[in-house]
Design a protein around this motif. Structure first.
Motif, PDB file in Angstrom:
ATOM      1  N   ARG A  99       0.903  -1.199  -0.129  1.00 49.92           N
ATOM      2  CA  ARG A  99       0.103   0.061   0.002  1.00 49.92           C
ATOM      3  C   ARG A  99       1.014   1.167   0.002  1.00 49.92           C
ATOM      4  NH1 ARG A  99      -4.037  -2.137   4.564  1.00 49.92           N
ATOM      5  NH2 ARG A  99      -2.179  -2.796   5.338  1.00 49.92           N
ATOM      6  N   GLY A 100       2.085   1.085  -0.712  1.00 53.33           N
ATOM      7  CA  GLY A 100       2.819   2.334  -0.820  1.00 53.33           C
ATOM      8  C   GLY A 100       2.173   3.327  -1.677  1.00 53.33           C
ATOM      9  N   GLN A 101       2.349   4.757  -1.032  1.00 52.71           N
ATOM     10  CA  GLN A 101       1.553   5.594  -1.604  1.00 52.71           C
ATOM     11  C   GLN A 101       2.662   6.754  -2.335  1.00 52.71           C
ATOM     12  OE1 GLN A 101      -1.870   6.503  -1.147  1.00 52.71           O
ATOM     13  NE2 GLN A 101      -1.179   4.221  -0.689  1.00 52.71           N
ATOM     14  N   ARG A 102       3.918   6.569  -1.908  1.00 51.94           N
ATOM     15  CA  ARG A 102       5.017   7.549  -2.856  1.00 51.94           C
ATOM     16  C   ARG A 102       6.228   6.779  -3.159  1.00 51.94           C
ATOM     17  NH1 ARG A 102       3.655  12.740  -3.358  1.00 51.94           N
ATOM     18  NH2 ARG A 102       5.714  13.245  -3.816  1.00 51.94           N
ATOM     19  N   ARG A 103       6.548   7.112  -4.238  1.00 53.82           N
ATOM     20  CA  ARG A 103       7.987   6.490  -4.677  1.00 53.82           C
ATOM     21  C   ARG A 103       8.566   7.272  -5.566  1.00 53.82           C
ATOM     22  NH1 ARG A 103      10.292   1.559  -4.459  1.00 53.82           N
ATOM     23  NH2 ARG A 103       8.476   0.473  -3.583  1.00 53.82           N
ATOM     24  N   ARG A 104       9.988   7.518  -5.358  1.00 47.40           N
ATOM     25  CA  ARG A 104      10.730   8.334  -6.172  1.00 47.40           C
ATOM     26  C   ARG A 104      10.381   9.676  -6.366  1.00 47.40           C
ATOM     27  NH1 ARG A 104      11.657   3.404 -10.680  1.00 47.40           N
ATOM     28  NH2 ARG A 104      13.122   2.186  -9.895  1.00 47.40           N
ATOM     29  N   GLY A 105       9.718  10.360  -5.158  1.00 53.89           N
ATOM     30  CA  GLY A 105       9.342  11.556  -5.223  1.00 53.89           C
ATOM     31  C   GLY A 105       8.177  11.808  -5.781  1.00 53.89           C
ATOM     32  N   ARG A 106       7.251  10.919  -6.121  1.00 57.85           N
ATOM     33  CA  ARG A 106       5.766  10.974  -6.434  1.00 57.85           C
ATOM     34  C   ARG A 106       4.997  10.028  -6.293  1.00 57.85           C
ATOM     35  NH1 ARG A 106       6.421  11.195 -12.543  1.00 57.85           N
ATOM     36  NH2 ARG A 106       8.416  11.964 -12.238  1.00 57.85           N
ATOM     37  N   PRO A 107       3.531  10.402  -6.359  1.00 56.44           N
ATOM     38  CA  PRO A 107       2.739   9.244  -6.019  1.00 56.44           C
ATOM     39  C   PRO A 107       2.759   8.125  -6.714  1.00 56.44           C
ATOM     40  CG  PRO A 107       1.616  11.411  -6.627  1.00 56.44           C
ATOM     41  CD  PRO A 107       2.884  11.377  -7.010  1.00 56.44           C
ATOM     42  N   THR A 108       2.633   6.809  -6.206  1.00 60.99           N
ATOM     43  CA  THR A 108       2.856   5.607  -6.777  1.00 60.99           C
ATOM     44  C   THR A 108       1.567   5.538  -7.935  1.00 60.99           C
ATOM     45  OG1 THR A 108       1.309   4.549  -5.015  1.00 60.99           O
ATOM     46  CG2 THR A 108       3.751   4.390  -4.765  1.00 60.99           C
ATOM     47  N   LEU A 109       1.771   4.482  -8.629  1.00 58.38           N
ATOM     48  CA  LEU A 109       0.751   4.178  -9.809  1.00 58.38           C
ATOM     49  C   LEU A 109      -0.778   3.752  -8.923  1.00 58.38           C
ATOM     50  CD1 LEU A 109       1.165   4.819 -12.840  1.00 58.38           C
ATOM     51  CD2 LEU A 109       0.868   2.160 -12.841  1.00 58.38           C
ATOM     52  N   ASN A 110      -0.565   3.183  -7.942  1.00 59.26           N
ATOM     53  CA  ASN A 110      -1.581   2.563  -7.144  1.00 59.26           C
ATOM     54  C   ASN A 110      -2.299   3.705  -6.549  1.00 59.26           C
ATOM     55  OD1 ASN A 110       0.947   1.899  -5.913  1.00 59.26           O
ATOM     56  ND2 ASN A 110      -0.311   1.730  -4.220  1.00 59.26           N
ATOM     57  N   ALA A 111      -1.495   4.590  -5.977  1.00 55.94           N
ATOM     58  CA  ALA A 111      -2.225   5.767  -5.261  1.00 55.94           C
ATOM     59  C   ALA A 111      -2.647   6.497  -6.224  1.00 55.94           C
ATOM     60  CB  ALA A 111      -1.078   6.540  -4.485  1.00 55.94           C
ATOM     61  N   GLU A 112      -2.287   6.923  -7.537  1.00 57.50           N
ATOM     62  CA  GLU A 112      -2.889   7.825  -8.379  1.00 57.50           C
ATOM     63  C   GLU A 112      -3.760   6.942  -9.181  1.00 57.50           C
ATOM     64  OE1 GLU A 112       0.016   9.815 -10.547  1.00 57.50           O
ATOM     65  OE2 GLU A 112      -0.999  11.782 -10.277  1.00 57.50           O
ATOM     66  N   HIS A 113      -3.969   5.865  -9.626  1.00 58.86           N
ATOM     67  CA  HIS A 113      -4.945   5.336 -10.373  1.00 58.86           C
ATOM     68  C   HIS A 113      -5.646   3.996  -9.957  1.00 58.86           C
ATOM     69  CE1 HIS A 113      -3.232   7.522 -13.937  1.00 58.86           C
ATOM     70  NE2 HIS A 113      -2.314   7.440 -13.327  1.00 58.86           N
ATOM     71  N   GLY A 114      -5.194   3.416  -8.810  1.00 61.18           N
ATOM     72  CA  GLY A 114      -5.874   2.273  -8.164  1.00 61.18           C
ATOM     73  C   GLY A 114      -5.053   1.037  -8.266  1.00 61.18           C
ATOM     74  N   ASP A 115      -5.449   0.044  -7.672  1.00 62.04           N
ATOM     75  CA  ASP A 115      -4.567  -1.193  -7.614  1.00 62.04           C
ATOM     76  C   ASP A 115      -4.696  -1.848  -8.879  1.00 62.04           C
ATOM     77  OD1 ASP A 115      -3.762  -0.611  -5.000  1.00 62.04           O
ATOM     78  OD2 ASP A 115      -5.296  -2.024  -4.073  1.00 62.04           O
ATOM     79  N   GLY A 116      -5.888  -1.893  -9.637  1.00 58.99           N
ATOM     80  CA  GLY A 116      -6.057  -2.437 -10.745  1.00 58.99           C
ATOM     81  C   GLY A 116      -5.267  -2.384 -11.865  1.00 58.99           C
ATOM     82  N   PRO A 117      -4.982  -0.961 -12.176  1.00 60.82           N
ATOM     83  CA  PRO A 117      -4.205  -0.432 -13.093  1.00 60.82           C
ATOM     84  C   PRO A 117      -2.752  -0.654 -12.858  1.00 60.82           C
ATOM     85  CG  PRO A 117      -5.902   1.083 -12.894  1.00 60.82           C
ATOM     86  CD  PRO A 117      -5.968   0.169 -11.748  1.00 60.82           C
ATOM     87  N   ALA A 118      -2.390  -0.576 -11.549  1.00 59.84           N
ATOM     88  CA  ALA A 118      -1.050  -0.815 -11.203  1.00 59.84           C
ATOM     89  C   ALA A 118      -0.683  -2.079 -11.377  1.00 59.84           C
ATOM     90  CB  ALA A 118      -0.711  -0.532  -9.648  1.00 59.84           C
ATOM     91  N   ILE A 119      -1.430  -3.326 -10.726  1.00 55.53           N
ATOM     92  CA  ILE A 119      -1.090  -4.628 -11.005  1.00 55.53           C
ATOM     93  C   ILE A 119      -0.957  -5.051 -12.650  1.00 55.53           C
ATOM     94  CG2 ILE A 119      -2.010  -7.051 -10.876  1.00 55.53           C
ATOM     95  CD1 ILE A 119      -3.269  -5.880  -8.181  1.00 55.53           C
ATOM     96  N   LEU A 120      -1.836  -4.481 -13.303  1.00 49.31           N
ATOM     97  CA  LEU A 120      -1.906  -4.755 -14.704  1.00 49.31           C
ATOM     98  C   LEU A 120      -0.778  -4.261 -15.491  1.00 49.31           C
ATOM     99  CD1 LEU A 120      -5.743  -4.768 -15.264  1.00 49.31           C
ATOM    100  CD2 LEU A 120      -4.296  -6.783 -15.264  1.00 49.31           C
ATOM    101  N   MET A 121      -0.222  -3.104 -15.138  1.00 51.41           N
ATOM    102  CA  MET A 121       0.666  -2.451 -15.732  1.00 51.41           C
ATOM    103  C   MET A 121       1.832  -3.290 -15.440  1.00 51.41           C
ATOM    104  SD  MET A 121       0.469  -0.072 -18.013  1.00 51.41           S
ATOM    105  CE  MET A 121       2.192   0.596 -18.034  1.00 51.41           C
ATOM    106  N   GLY A 122       2.103  -3.727 -14.047  1.00 48.19           N
ATOM    107  CA  GLY A 122       3.056  -4.519 -13.740  1.00 48.19           C
ATOM    108  C   GLY A 122       3.235  -5.877 -14.591  1.00 48.19           C
ATOM    109  N   ASP A 123       2.007  -6.366 -14.875  1.00 48.74           N
ATOM    110  CA  ASP A 123       2.264  -7.598 -15.736  1.00 48.74           C
ATOM    111  C   ASP A 123       2.657  -7.225 -17.499  1.00 48.74           C
ATOM    112  OD1 ASP A 123       1.017  -8.782 -13.742  1.00 48.74           O
ATOM    113  OD2 ASP A 123      -1.120  -8.813 -14.312  1.00 48.74           O
ATOM    114  N   TYR A 124       2.034  -5.911 -17.521  1.00 50.86           N
ATOM    115  CA  TYR A 124       2.546  -5.395 -18.927  1.00 50.86           C
ATOM    116  C   TYR A 124       3.796  -5.182 -18.999  1.00 50.86           C
ATOM    117  CZ  TYR A 124       2.406  -1.962 -22.818  1.00 50.86           C
ATOM    118  OH  TYR A 124       2.927  -1.331 -23.988  1.00 50.86           O
ATOM    119  N   VAL A 125       4.492  -4.706 -18.034  1.00 52.96           N
ATOM    120  CA  VAL A 125       6.045  -4.308 -18.158  1.00 52.96           C
ATOM    121  C   VAL A 125       6.649  -5.609 -18.168  1.00 52.96           C
ATOM    122  CG1 VAL A 125       7.612  -2.864 -17.006  1.00 52.96           C
ATOM    123  CG2 VAL A 125       5.681  -1.949 -17.317  1.00 52.96           C
TER     124      VAL A 125
END
Ligand code: FPP
Ligand code: MG
Length: 331
Positions: A99-125
């Motif tokens: 449930r990380g909210q910030r990384r590398r000085g900016r909001p995480t993808l999950n914080a900004e777009h939600g868990d679904g897009p973050a998990i799927l972008m992880g799969d995509y990459v």
């Protein structure tokens, strides 16, 4: 912009830094080209992943392990992009789990777009990274990296188990950090040296170097959660405690604590880690940070000893300098 790895290490020779920077710029292009999508929604998420530039430690190590910075072959540059993409994918997933909210000085993808897009972008990459290796016919490296990523997930699962059982066990902690962090850095150095055509003995030396360096890297990462100021780190401190993760500073403090302080620590931890600042304070008082730092330094020394088996060269000196960067880093 030069990656943080290059800003952080002191290289004896300026030209080596320039050569490495030139290769790392090519690695950035490979990543951007490979992840690019004609679907605007995916491309927007993609840019968020690429813009959040990390230290680029893994591609730099791969290029150095291959041995010809500035003149790396296409396979080496491709594989350097692949290890960074695997790392980025693992962080996308990790930030959902933690449930990380910030990384590398900016909001995480999950914080900004939600868990679904973050998990799927992880799969995509991640899947894109693996298909790059298949398309290039690099099947040996494919096997090596796919196995390392499998172990990353083992490490993350073991960590969840430790958290759930609230185990304060240093050996179990070392196993977790080996699986979740050191294995990929070990595989990165192994892949680079294989692609660089190094003799088998040198491949083993560089793999050992990467393994010990990876252990030091994660211990320092865990120390920064107790230590660093959040602005410099680009992610909040005290997150591990908030998530119930028992990392080395806490484990060392626990081991050193006299009965009364141990009872206090147990009580505070039992509170769900609610009083994080007080726990951090107590861990520091009990010397947990210094003891963890001592262990990071020892892993750093082991990685230096491994490296001493290589013939002296500017590349070996650069790898050596990366140990100081990893152990001393504040971000
Ligand atoms: C960061 O640790 C996370 C890792 C080193 C590895 C995460 C790996 C996975 C989630 C498995 C990935 C699987 C695939 C298929 C890509 P941390 O949470 O201690 O560090 P942090 O403070 O930077 O979050
Ligand atoms: Mg995390």
């Amino acid at each position: 912009m030069r990656p943080a790895f290059l800003k952080g290490i002191k290289l004896e020779r300026r030209e080596l830094a320039d050569l490495l920077a030139a290769d790392l710029a090519k690695v950035e292009s490979v990543m951007a080209r490979s992840l690019c999508s004609e679907i605007p929604y995916i491309q927007a998420l993609n840019e968020a992943v690429l813009d959040a530039q990390g230290k680029r430690l893994r591609p730099a190590l791969l290029v150095l392990a291959a041995g010809r910075p500035g003149d790396s072959g296409e396979d080496v540059l491709l594989c350097a992009a692949v290890v960074e993409m695997i790392h980025a994918a693992s962080l996308l997933h990790d930030d959902v789990v933690d449930r990380g909210q910030r990384r590398r000085g900016r909001p995480t993808l999950n914080a900004e777009h939600g868990d679904g897009p973050a998990i799927l972008m992880g799969d995509y990459v991640y899947t894109r990274a693996l298909t790059l290796l298949v398309d290039a016919g690099l099947m040996e490296v494919f096997g090596l990296l796919a196995r390392a990523v499998h172990r990353l997930s083992v490490g993350e699962l073991l960590q969840l188990e430790l958290k759930q059982r609230r185990l304060l066990d240093e050996d179990a902690y070392r196993r977790v950090i080996y699986e979740k962090t050191a294995r990929l850095i070990e595989a990165t150095c192994r892949a680079g040296s294989m692609l660089g055509g190094r003799p088998a003995a040198e491949v083993e030396i560089l793999a050992a170097f990467g393994r010990e360096l990876g252990m030091a890297f994660q211990i320092v990462d865990d120390m920064l959660d107790y230590d660093a100021d959040a602005l410099r780190l680009g992610k909040p401190v005290g997150r591990d405690l908030a998530e119930g993760k028992q990392t080395l500073p806490l484990l060392k403090a626990w081991a050193a604590a006299p009965a009364a302080q141990r009872a206090r620590l147990a009580e505070m931890l039992g509170d769900g880690g609610g009083n994080r600042l007080a726990i951090i304070e107590l861990v520091r008082e009990l010397g947990g940070l210094e003891a963890a730092h001592g262990e990071a330094v020892r892993y750093g020394e082991r990685s230096r000893q491994a490296l001493a088996g290589l013939p002296a060269s500017p590349v070996r000196a650069a790898l050596d300098a990366s140990i100081d960067f990893v152990v001393a880093r504040r971000f």
